[in-house]
Design a protein around this motif. Structure first.
Motif, mmCIF file in Angstrom:
data_model
loop_
_atom_site.group_PDB
_atom_site.id
_atom_site.type_symbol
_atom_site.label_atom_id
_atom_site.label_comp_id
_atom_site.label_asym_id
_atom_site.label_seq_id
_atom_site.Cartn_x
_atom_site.Cartn_y
_atom_site.Cartn_z
ATOM 1 N N LYS A 1 0.638 -1.153 0.513
ATOM 2 C CA LYS A 1 -0.673 0.486 0.026
ATOM 3 C C LYS A 1 0.637 1.236 0.017
ATOM 4 C CE LYS A 1 -4.575 -1.911 1.857
ATOM 5 N NZ LYS A 1 -5.089 -1.534 2.694
ATOM 6 N N PHE A 2 1.835 0.849 0.729
ATOM 7 C CA PHE A 2 2.498 2.702 0.920
ATOM 8 C C PHE A 2 3.575 2.690 -0.173
ATOM 9 C CE2 PHE A 2 5.946 5.137 3.239
ATOM 10 C CZ PHE A 2 5.213 6.216 3.611
ATOM 11 N N PHE A 3 4.019 1.781 -1.221
ATOM 12 C CA PHE A 3 5.007 2.019 -2.322
ATOM 13 C C PHE A 3 4.419 2.963 -3.483
ATOM 14 C CE2 PHE A 3 6.645 0.296 -6.727
ATOM 15 C CZ PHE A 3 8.121 1.020 -6.837
ATOM 16 N N PRO A 4 3.456 2.389 -3.737
ATOM 17 C CA PRO A 4 3.199 3.701 -4.971
ATOM 18 C C PRO A 4 3.413 4.975 -4.769
ATOM 19 C CG PRO A 4 1.709 2.133 -4.775
ATOM 20 C CD PRO A 4 2.359 2.173 -3.665
ATOM 21 N N SER A 5 2.538 5.887 -3.663
ATOM 22 C CA SER A 5 2.834 6.948 -3.411
ATOM 23 C C SER A 5 3.761 7.367 -2.781
ATOM 24 C CB SER A 5 1.798 7.190 -2.464
ATOM 25 O OG SER A 5 1.566 6.723 -0.987
ATOM 26 N N THR A 6 4.544 6.455 -2.190
ATOM 27 C CA THR A 6 5.904 7.439 -2.100
ATOM 28 C C THR A 6 6.955 6.462 -3.744
ATOM 29 O OG1 THR A 6 6.064 5.559 -0.056
ATOM 30 C CG2 THR A 6 8.677 5.905 -0.642
ATOM 31 N N GLN A 7 6.998 5.989 -4.177
ATOM 32 C CA GLN A 7 7.571 5.662 -5.390
ATOM 33 C C GLN A 7 7.555 7.378 -6.190
ATOM 34 O OE1 GLN A 7 6.953 3.508 -8.061
ATOM 35 N NE2 GLN A 7 8.965 3.047 -8.628
ATOM 36 N N ALA A 8 6.268 7.513 -6.116
ATOM 37 C CA ALA A 8 5.782 8.579 -6.876
ATOM 38 C C ALA A 8 6.184 10.001 -6.681
ATOM 39 C CB ALA A 8 3.945 8.600 -7.645
ATOM 40 N N SER A 9 5.880 10.144 -4.793
ATOM 41 C CA SER A 9 6.633 11.194 -4.568
ATOM 42 C C SER A 9 7.928 11.636 -4.769
ATOM 43 C CB SER A 9 6.605 11.435 -3.164
ATOM 44 O OG SER A 9 4.805 11.737 -2.933
ATOM 45 N N MET A 10 9.144 10.459 -4.410
ATOM 46 C CA MET A 10 10.449 9.963 -4.547
ATOM 47 C C MET A 10 11.239 10.659 -5.817
ATOM 48 S SD MET A 10 11.032 10.067 -1.306
ATOM 49 C CE MET A 10 12.883 10.114 -0.961
ATOM 50 N N ASN A 11 10.151 10.431 -6.612
ATOM 51 C CA ASN A 11 10.728 10.543 -8.210
ATOM 52 C C ASN A 11 10.263 12.439 -8.051
ATOM 53 O OD1 ASN A 11 12.009 8.484 -8.370
ATOM 54 N ND2 ASN A 11 10.418 7.645 -9.361
ATOM 55 N N VAL A 12 9.866 11.999 -8.088
ATOM 56 C CA VAL A 12 8.683 14.212 -8.152
ATOM 57 C C VAL A 12 10.436 14.419 -8.053
ATOM 58 C CG1 VAL A 12 7.582 16.189 -7.421
ATOM 59 C CG2 VAL A 12 6.613 13.756 -8.224
ATOM 60 N N ILE A 13 10.825 14.482 -6.434
ATOM 61 C CA ILE A 13 11.290 15.710 -5.437
ATOM 62 C C ILE A 13 12.517 15.358 -5.856
ATOM 63 C CG2 ILE A 13 12.433 15.806 -3.257
ATOM 64 C CD1 ILE A 13 9.715 15.504 -2.135
ATOM 65 N N GLU B 1 13.817 17.211 -9.526
ATOM 66 C CA GLU B 1 13.592 18.262 -8.847
ATOM 67 C C GLU B 1 15.654 18.572 -8.504
ATOM 68 O OE1 GLU B 1 11.107 19.909 -6.244
ATOM 69 O OE2 GLU B 1 9.009 19.073 -7.986
ATOM 70 N N ARG B 2 15.634 17.341 -7.345
ATOM 71 C CA ARG B 2 16.782 17.681 -7.025
ATOM 72 C C ARG B 2 17.843 16.790 -7.268
ATOM 73 N NH1 ARG B 2 14.457 17.992 -0.861
ATOM 74 N NH2 ARG B 2 13.073 19.619 -0.693
ATOM 75 N N GLY B 3 17.929 16.267 -8.389
ATOM 76 C CA GLY B 3 19.112 15.872 -9.662
ATOM 77 C C GLY B 3 19.079 14.173 -8.693
ATOM 78 N N TRP B 4 18.364 14.150 -8.242
ATOM 79 C CA TRP B 4 18.929 12.397 -7.117
ATOM 80 C C TRP B 4 18.071 11.303 -8.266
ATOM 81 C CZ3 TRP B 4 14.955 12.933 -3.249
ATOM 82 C CH2 TRP B 4 15.283 14.305 -1.417
ATOM 83 N N GLY B 5 18.365 9.489 -8.084
ATOM 84 C CA GLY B 5 18.343 8.956 -9.213
ATOM 85 C C GLY B 5 16.906 8.069 -9.072
ATOM 86 N N HIS B 6 16.614 7.853 -10.056
ATOM 87 C CA HIS B 6 15.170 6.578 -10.175
ATOM 88 C C HIS B 6 15.292 6.246 -8.769
ATOM 89 C CE1 HIS B 6 11.806 5.518 -11.632
ATOM 90 N NE2 HIS B 6 12.006 3.633 -11.225
ATOM 91 N N TYR B 7 13.885 6.388 -7.971
ATOM 92 C CA TYR B 7 13.501 5.741 -7.533
ATOM 93 C C TYR B 7 12.659 4.222 -7.054
ATOM 94 C CZ TYR B 7 11.827 4.579 -2.446
ATOM 95 O OH TYR B 7 12.091 4.441 -0.803
#
Length: 351
Positions: free
Chosen positions: A249-261, A264-270
């Motif tokens: 349940k927690f993975f989909p929204s977590t992945q989406a949020s971490m990839n949006v940020i 913006e900040r140049g992080w790798g794919h979550y």
């Protein structure tokens, strides 16, 4: 050991439908979540300040005040107040007002903020990022010391023997320092004798133990009683009846949020692998059934020295009923396990 919730009141697109709820709806949901957190015996609820489209809470004190009249025991804090771009007088007045409405349950968590939207919005130069925080923290602490204030700084007009009202119920009104793990901010909090909140949202929480030691050494050096200084952590997570349910349940929204940020900040794919690593026992995600989450919090207390734990839920947009259930489980099943074990452990260490 205090257990609570933190939220940024996110209104990001639903990962399944793409729909975006209104800011008004999410704000009303958060008030319901705070009321439930109080009902199930959680200790604290924090609301973060942001100034962007996908976050609804630009005024945490207003959100918390809406819940203050409907709650009895839970402490109500910002998480964080972006002090660098705020007027400390208004911050103090807002939270002193909240303190009165809640009969002495308000707290301020002061930080620089991990987003920068508020700086141009309120007319501040990012080149002054550090000096703004230093100066405004100095003024905020002066405001809580006395009813009338005389103060002069470089970024804000001076105050000449003026009263600031209302006065809070608590003396002093609690002010915490929020830190993302910067040693300078940790030392500042220690030297000032202010409670510390660490954002532990990546890596291994055990890596924050040296920062906690640094904070305690700075506090002791400045003559503060370290035993009376609480240390909190803020970490992403979710609780469900069983481990697999929580994880999925927690993975989909977590992945989406971490990839949006991340974009913006140049992080790798979550990825799912990133997620699974973070939710391991040594990782910074507190996701699972009540026993799993409780054991990770207990480990954090025993090995890092955290005395208050804030579970950040939801991350991104999740169904309100799932968030409410997670809060219920945190209060009724996770918190009792943690408190019982920590009480036993502390008693043994004192013997």
């Amino acid at each position: 050991m205090e257990i609570g919730i933190s939220t940024f009141v996110e209104t990001s697109p639903d990962v399944q439908t793409g729909e975006v709820m209104s800011h008004a709806q999410r704000l009303r949901e958060v008030v319901e979540e705070i009321v439930l957190a109080d009902k199930v015996g959680l200790d604290v609820y924090g609301v973060g300040e942001h100034h962007r489209k996908d976050y609804a809470a630009s005024s945490p004190a207003v959100v918390l005040a809406a819940a203050a009249a409907q709650t009895k025991r839970i402490r109500l804090t910002s998480a964080v107040t972006v002090l660098s771009s705020a007027d400390p007088v208004r911050v103090f007045q807002d939270f002193a007002t909240l303190d009165g409405i809640s009969s002495g349950r308000a707290e301020i968590m002061a930080g620089r903020g991990s987003f920068i939207e508020s700086f141009p919005l309120f007319g501040y130069d990012l080149n002054d990022y550090d000096s703004l925080f230093d100066e405004k923290l100095e003024l905020l602490l002066k405001l809580r010391e006395s009813e009338k204030v005389t103060w002069k700084g470089g970024h804000r007009p001076a105050i000449n023997n003026l009263g600031v009202y209302p006065r809070p119920v608590q003396q002093p009104l609690p002010v915490w320092i929020g830190s993302g793990g910067n040693s300078e901010s940790v030392i500042r909090a220690g030297l000032l004798g202010l409670p510390l909140v660490l954002a532990i949202i990546g890596g291994r929480p055990i890596q924050f133990a040296p920062l906690v030691d640094l904070y305690k050494r700075a506090a002791a050096q400045a003559g503060h009683d370290v035993s009376k200084l609480p240390i909190a952590s803020h970490s992403h997570g979710f609780v469900a009846e069983d481990l697999e349910m929580a994880v999925e349940k927690f993975f989909p929204s977590t992945q989406a949020s971490m990839n949006v940020i991340g974009r913006e900040r140049g992080w790798g794919h979550y990825s799912r692998a990133s997620y699974d690593a973070a939710r391991s026992f040594e990782g910074a995600l507190y996701v699972g059934d009540p026993e799993t989450v409780a054991q990770k919090i207990i480990y954090l207390r025993k090995n890092v020295g955290i005395t208050r734990f804030l579970l950040h839920v939801p991350l991104g947009t999740m169904p309100h009923e799932e968030v409410m259930r997670a809060i219920e489980l945190l209060g009724t099943e996770v918190a009792p396990r943690v408190r019982a074990e920590i009480s036993r452990w502390e008693a043994e260490n004192k013997a």
